[in-house]
Motif scaffolding. Structure first.
Motif, PDB file in Angstrom:
ATOM      1  N   UNK A 377      87.008 -43.276-115.888  1.00  0.00           N
ATOM      2  CA  UNK A 377      87.648 -42.884-117.144  1.00  0.00           C
ATOM      3  C   UNK A 377      88.949 -43.643-117.391  1.00  0.00           C
ATOM      4  N   UNK A 378      89.225 -43.923-118.655  1.00  0.00           N
ATOM      5  CA  UNK A 378      90.492 -44.542-119.047  1.00  0.00           C
ATOM      6  C   UNK A 378      91.379 -43.490-119.690  1.00  0.00           C
ATOM      7  N   UNK A 379      92.720 -43.688-119.602  1.00  0.00           N
ATOM      8  CA  UNK A 379      93.644 -42.766-120.274  1.00  0.00           C
ATOM      9  C   UNK A 379      93.933 -43.231-121.678  1.00  0.00           C
ATOM     10  N   UNK A 390      92.889 -49.540-114.781  1.00  0.00           N
ATOM     11  CA  UNK A 390      91.869 -48.570-115.167  1.00  0.00           C
ATOM     12  C   UNK A 390      91.542 -47.644-114.012  1.00  0.00           C
ATOM     13  N   UNK A 391      91.561 -48.210-112.825  1.00  0.00           N
ATOM     14  CA  UNK A 391      91.327 -47.367-111.658  1.00  0.00           C
ATOM     15  C   UNK A 391      92.463 -46.381-111.463  1.00  0.00           C
ATOM     16  N   UNK A 392      93.669 -46.836-111.652  1.00  0.00           N
ATOM     17  CA  UNK A 392      94.826 -45.946-111.530  1.00  0.00           C
ATOM     18  C   UNK A 392      94.777 -44.865-112.597  1.00  0.00           C
ATOM     19  N   UNK A 393      94.413 -45.249-113.823  1.00  0.00           N
ATOM     20  CA  UNK A 393      94.314 -44.252-114.884  1.00  0.00           C
ATOM     21  C   UNK A 393      93.285 -43.188-114.532  1.00  0.00           C
ATOM     22  N   UNK A 397      93.997 -39.338-114.146  1.00  0.00           N
ATOM     23  CA  UNK A 397      93.201 -38.444-114.977  1.00  0.00           C
ATOM     24  C   UNK A 397      92.543 -37.373-114.130  1.00  0.00           C
ATOM     25  N   UNK A 398      92.018 -37.812-113.018  1.00  0.00           N
ATOM     26  CA  UNK A 398      91.384 -36.852-112.108  1.00  0.00           C
ATOM     27  C   UNK A 398      92.420 -35.876-111.559  1.00  0.00           C
ATOM     28  N   UNK A 399      93.571 -36.358-111.194  1.00  0.00           N
ATOM     29  CA  UNK A 399      94.632 -35.470-110.708  1.00  0.00           C
ATOM     30  C   UNK A 399      94.994 -34.437-111.776  1.00  0.00           C
TER      31      UNK A 399
END
Length: 1014
Positions: A377-379, A390-393, A397-399
């Motif tokens: 997912x993207x923020x 994108x991985x960090x987002x 997002x998951x957090x």
């Protein structure tokens, strides 16, 4: 203490393969538990018992000493629960050691105390030092004594941030950056948010700190939203004087060898690039290490993309953070999950940190499963976003999705804060309970530090994308900071230091709130906030920014005739006083409005500000305005308003040399201003007091007051006030013979003026005085040429009168008597126009000295006029100048006994008061007889005036001042009226009349009026 003790050793000389092998061979022969690490060269030994480790250190040192031509060893020991962090910490400790030195951390000494007391007596406490791992300072002990200081981070000036977690891996990157920074003056670490740019930059700066003797300075730009704020932010972090624009900062850094680390440039990339470009051009020995999501795109920039952590580094980081949060037994499934987590998070440090933060409540397998659910997912869709972003987002997002509803609401609302926030602010704006905030801290979404909280900028941006219309946080943010500012406003009259401590930490939040309020359809709240924050812009030289906000607030309701508009005008006028005093007549408009509103307090305050505008050209009008201001303030019992007016009255009384009237005002005003924290005006009053003490014969006390004035001004970091206070102290140092100290005190200001074009108050006057007393007469004239020119912008003010005597003295000293005479005659005219007794006496005294050779009679008259003025106004310091001048006259007219008496008295008086001798004073004749006291010498000078002097009785014996008193008395004016007309005390008028009665042989005013002049 449990855990492992690490022993690491190295030779002191340069690393080489034979040296590695030799030391590793010695370590391999040691008895006991050990593990010799050979991959990095220097041996690392591990012991379960700290006593065994220290015994091994001694054995290794002894073995090395027996090797022919062996080098001295450096040894470090550290004890910790787990091996990898212990080894890294021991390596950083070893970097502090000098040749022949064995160092121990506190944890190792604690283990020794419990295991082997025999070692304790041999340890030496070296105090608290900071290692280059950027942890908090810690206490270090040594087993072998050396005389060299530890090579700690404290040896180099720095403000590098304290890191509360260890730096993992990155050895290859740090080594490469070492090389890169050797050949590049601008290195930019680029990469997505959370890739570890900040931590890598800080660690590299710490390890290379010794390269930059003038310091390593960390500047976080994450809260900066306006390019114009960058120089100010940099100056504050380095501890330099600040002023809007970058010229002042560049001037202070020119010639310095320093590293400036600019962190988080991405949100203000254009401004950061422009600033770095100016810095690179103007400061050839400044190196910049920047972090940004994109390059600065400057010529010569070394762009250094920060790579992800290697798989082994990522796993080490995750395990260490997870173990800190929740120590758990290892399992094969857990190990596989950890490796999967590290791979799927692409080794991005922040993503790993966020994932590991959940180890308290989730197993590694559950964390891995959570990543699978949300990984793609993207923020938000941001141009140029790399895959790692994108991985960090997805990770963030998951957090966010794992938070409960209350945590989510608080988290997204916290994005409204700029520059951090307090618990009270979080509660008021975000409805955050302490336990909710604590959970967000635990989950690494909020950082707690020094009693405040903040979100990492990447996290804050993410939270901002989640804000909903129902959150309504900007309005609540404005309401909260408006309430805090208005509640704090009474402190502005009682304790400004307390106000500053309360408001200053939230400067960024107040900026954001002002923008919200002043941009709203209804600007009322923004206008109220601007009025409440008026004094904020007198701090850190942010005056231009402040009058920008205040002018916006005024102009949002230009026809408003309420108290709020008057308060805004007052705020503008107080800030503009030292920034743009003539740009907008806020004081005059405000006085008109305060009068219309019948608000005596504001009228009193505005009267003081209007008086400041009149001060340069019309002393009497300025005095009358302040007198009315004092009357109004006294009528309502407002000490703050009274002090605002009295401060200017003190300046006027000092210029008029009414020192008897001045002292009571100084005492009361200074105490009130200092106790209330009104540092700016307090510094001015203390400076005036200092000048008064110098004039009246107490120069050493004057120095003490000048030092207090500087101490009062410095916390404001305001260039105008600090410059004025430094100038006064330098003047006194000159007059008391401390020329070198005076030059050193002014050197930073002089450098700024020359390199950055800074306008330093009174710089020319002070430097001219230093030059004159140094015998540098050409430089004296040059320093004041612009200010004293007939066409100067100051020509129609009193200012040239204050400067011309110094120029004239320099011209006289270099033999340009005609030029000196013209300058002094101009001074006499100005001094009489503005009623400046000290300046008038100085000019008359100098004219008298010029006339000694060819016109001794005229000289006598001029010199005695000067003496009378100085005596009448209590100018004891300058009475000494009169005695010296009269001694020169007596020498020229062959009255050697008189010359000797006067010169001996003058020399003794200078020594007694601690005053230096002017450089242009010719040699004086002296005797070994006891010197006359100052008052005795004055009386003697008047008695021995002789045929060339004024007679002792009759109309011709009256001094010019006595003539003025007689004229006004005969006209029917009372003593108080004469005092007011001649700007002197009533007691002085009474003394003059007593002298007149004695000289004219009358006993009262009636008899005086009946006398006819011959």
């Amino acid at each position: 203490m449990g855990g492992v003790t690490v022993l690491i050793a190295s030779y002191a000389g340069a690393a080489s393969a034979p040296a590695y092998a030799r030391l590793a061979g010695l370590a391999a022969e040691l008895p006991g538990e050990r593990l010799v690490r050979r991959d990095a060269g220097w041996p690392v030994l591990l012991y379960d018992d700290a006593a065994d480790a220290i015994a091994a250190a001694g054995a290794l040192r002894d073995a090395a000493s027996r090797v022919p031509a062996g080098e001295l060893l450096r040894i470090a020991l550290h004890t910790a629960p787990t091996t990898a962090p212990a080894v890294r910490h021991a390596e950083h400790l070893l970097a502090l050691a000098n040749p022949g030195q064995t160092l121990l951390t506190t944890t190792t000494t604690a283990a020794l105390q419990s295991a082997a007391d025999t070692w304790v007596g041999q340890l030496r406490d070296l105090g608290v030092h900071r290692l280059r791992d950027l942890g908090s300072p810690e206490r270090i002990f040594e087993l072998t004594s050396t005389t060299e200081p530890l090579r700690s981070l404290d040896l180099v000036p720095n403000n590098l941030p304290v890191m509360f977690t260890s730096f993992v891996g990155r050895e290859t990157q740090v080594a490469a950056l070492r090389t890169q920074l050797s050949g590049s003056r601008l290195v930019t670490l680029t990469g997505p948010g959370g890739s570890g740019k900040t931590r890598l930059a800080a660690q590299t700066a710490a390890e290379l700190a010794e390269r930059w003797p003038d310091g390593v300075w960390w500047v976080d730009l994450s809260a900066v939203t306006d390019s114009a704020q960058i120089p100010e932010t940099v100056a504050v972090e380095i501890g330099l004087l600040v002023e809007p624009g970058d010229r002042l900062l560049i001037g202070q850094l020119r010639g310095k060898r320093a590293l400036i680390c600019l962190d988080n440039c991405e949100q203000i990339i254009e401004g950061a690039a422009e600033f770095v470009g100016v810095l690179q051009t103007g400061c050839p020995e400044i190196t910049v290490l920047a972090t940004s999501r994109e390059p600065l795109a400057l010529p010569g920039e070394a762009i250094w993309p920060v790579p992800p952590l290697s798989p082994s580094e990522a796993e080490t980081l995750f395990r260490e953070r997870a173990t800190t949060n929740a120590p758990a037994p290892a399992s094969a499934a857990g190990d596989r999950a950890v490796r999967a987590i590290c791979a799927r998070l692409d080794g991005i440090p922040l993503a790993l940190e966020l994932a590991a933060a959940w180890a308290r409540t989730l197993t590694p397998e559950q964390i891995e499963a959570g990543l699978s659910d949300r990984f793609g997912l993207l923020t938000k869709n941001v141009r140029g976003v790399a895959a790692r972003q994108r991985t960090l987002a997805a990770s963030i997002d998951w957090s966010y999705d794992l938070l409960d509803d209350t945590e989510r609401q608080v988290f997204r609302r916290l994005s409204v804060f700029a520059g951090g926030f307090t618990l009270d602010a979080a509660s008021a704006v975000c409805e955050a309970e302490l336990d909710t905030l604590a959970r967000l801290v635990d989950k690494s979404l909020v950082i707690a530090e020094d009693g405040r909280y903040r979100l990492l900028e990447t996290i804050r941006e993410y939270a901002g994308t989640r804000v909903t219309a129902d959150d309504d946080v900007r309005d609540r943010h404005l309401d909260h900071y408006l309430q805090v500012a208005e509640a704090a406003e009474p402190l502005l009259d009682k304790d400004r230091d307390a106000w500053r401590a309360l408001v200053e930490p939230d400067r960024e939040n107040y900026r954001a709130a002002l923008e919200t309020g002043l941009s709203a359809a209804d600007p009322e709240r923004g206008r109220r906030l601007a009025a409440a924050l008026r004094w904020l812009w007198n701090l850190q030289a942010t005056g231009n920014e402040g009058i920008g906000y205040l002018r916006r607030a005024i102009d949002r309701a230009p026809d408003d005739r309420t108290l709020l508009q008057a308060r805004l005008l007052y705020g503008y006028a107080t800030v503009a006083d030292t920034v743009d005093p003539f740009g907008y007549d806020a004081a005059g408009r405000g006085l008109e409005l305060a009068t219309e509103l019948d608000d005596d307090r504001l009228r009193s305050l505005f009267l003081a500000l209007v008086a400041v505008g009149e001060f340069f050209t019309d002393f009497q009008t300025a005095w009358d305005l302040t007198a009315e201001g004092v009357r109004l303030a006294d009528g309502i019992g407002d000490e703050a308003a009274r002090n605002a007016n009295v401060a200017l009255q003190c300046v006027l009384l000092s210029l008029w040399d009414r020192h008897e009237d001045l002292r009571p005002l100084l005492d009361r005003a200074a105490d009130g201003l200092i106790s209330s924290g009104e540092r700016g005006i307090a510094s001015t009053v203390l400076t005036v007091w200092s000048e008064s003490l110098l004039s009246t014969g107490e120069p050493l006390k004057a120095v003490e007051l000048a030092e207090r004035a500087l101490a009062a001004a410095e916390p404001l970091a305001d260039f105008h006030r600090v410059g004025t206070a430094r100038g006064q102290l330098a003047t006194l140092l000159v007059r008391t013979g401390r020329l070198d100290e005076a030059r050193e005190l002014m050197r930073p200001l002089l450098d700024l003026a020359e390199s950055a074009g800074a306008v330093v108050p009174n710089l020319g006057q002070v430097m001219a005085l230093i030059s004159f007393w140094s015998g540098e007469y050409d430089a004296t004239v040059d320093w004041l040429a612009r200010e004293t020119a007939p066409d100067s912008p100051l020509a129609n003010t009193f200012v040239p009168a204050m400067l011309l005597p110094t120029v004239a003295a320099a011209e006289r000293a270099r033999g340009r008597h005609a030029e000196a005479t013209a300058l002094l005659e101009r001074t006499v005219d100005l001094a009489r126009r503005y009623n400046l007794p000290r300046i008038l006496a100085d000019a008359l005294d100098q004219l008298g000295r010029l006339a000694i050779t060819e016109h001794p009679d005229k000289a006598a008259d001029l010199l005695h006029q000067a003496l009378t003025i100085r005596v009448d106004h209590g100018l004891r310091t300058y009475v000494i100048d009169s005695l010296e001048s009269l001694a020169l006259l007596a020498t020229h007219t062959n009255r050697t006994p008189d010359a000797t008496r006067l010169s001996t008295a003058a020399i003794a008086a200078r020594a007694d008061l601690g005053l230096a001798t002017p450089p242009d004073l010719p040699p004086l004749t002296t005797s070994n007889d006891p010197p006359l006291g100052l008052d005795e010498a004055v009386a003697y000078a008047r008695r021995t005036r002789g045929a060339r002097g004024r007679p002792s009785s009759g109309w011709a014996s009256l001094t010019p001042t006595e003539e003025q008193v007689v004229a006004l008395a005969v006209a029917g004016l009372s003593n108080p009226e004469i005092a007011e007309r001649l700007f002197m005390s009533r007691g002085t008028v009474k003394t003059h009349l007593a002298h007149v009665y004695a000289k004219l042989n009358v006993s009262n005013r009636t008899e005086l009026a009946s006398l006819k002049r011959p």
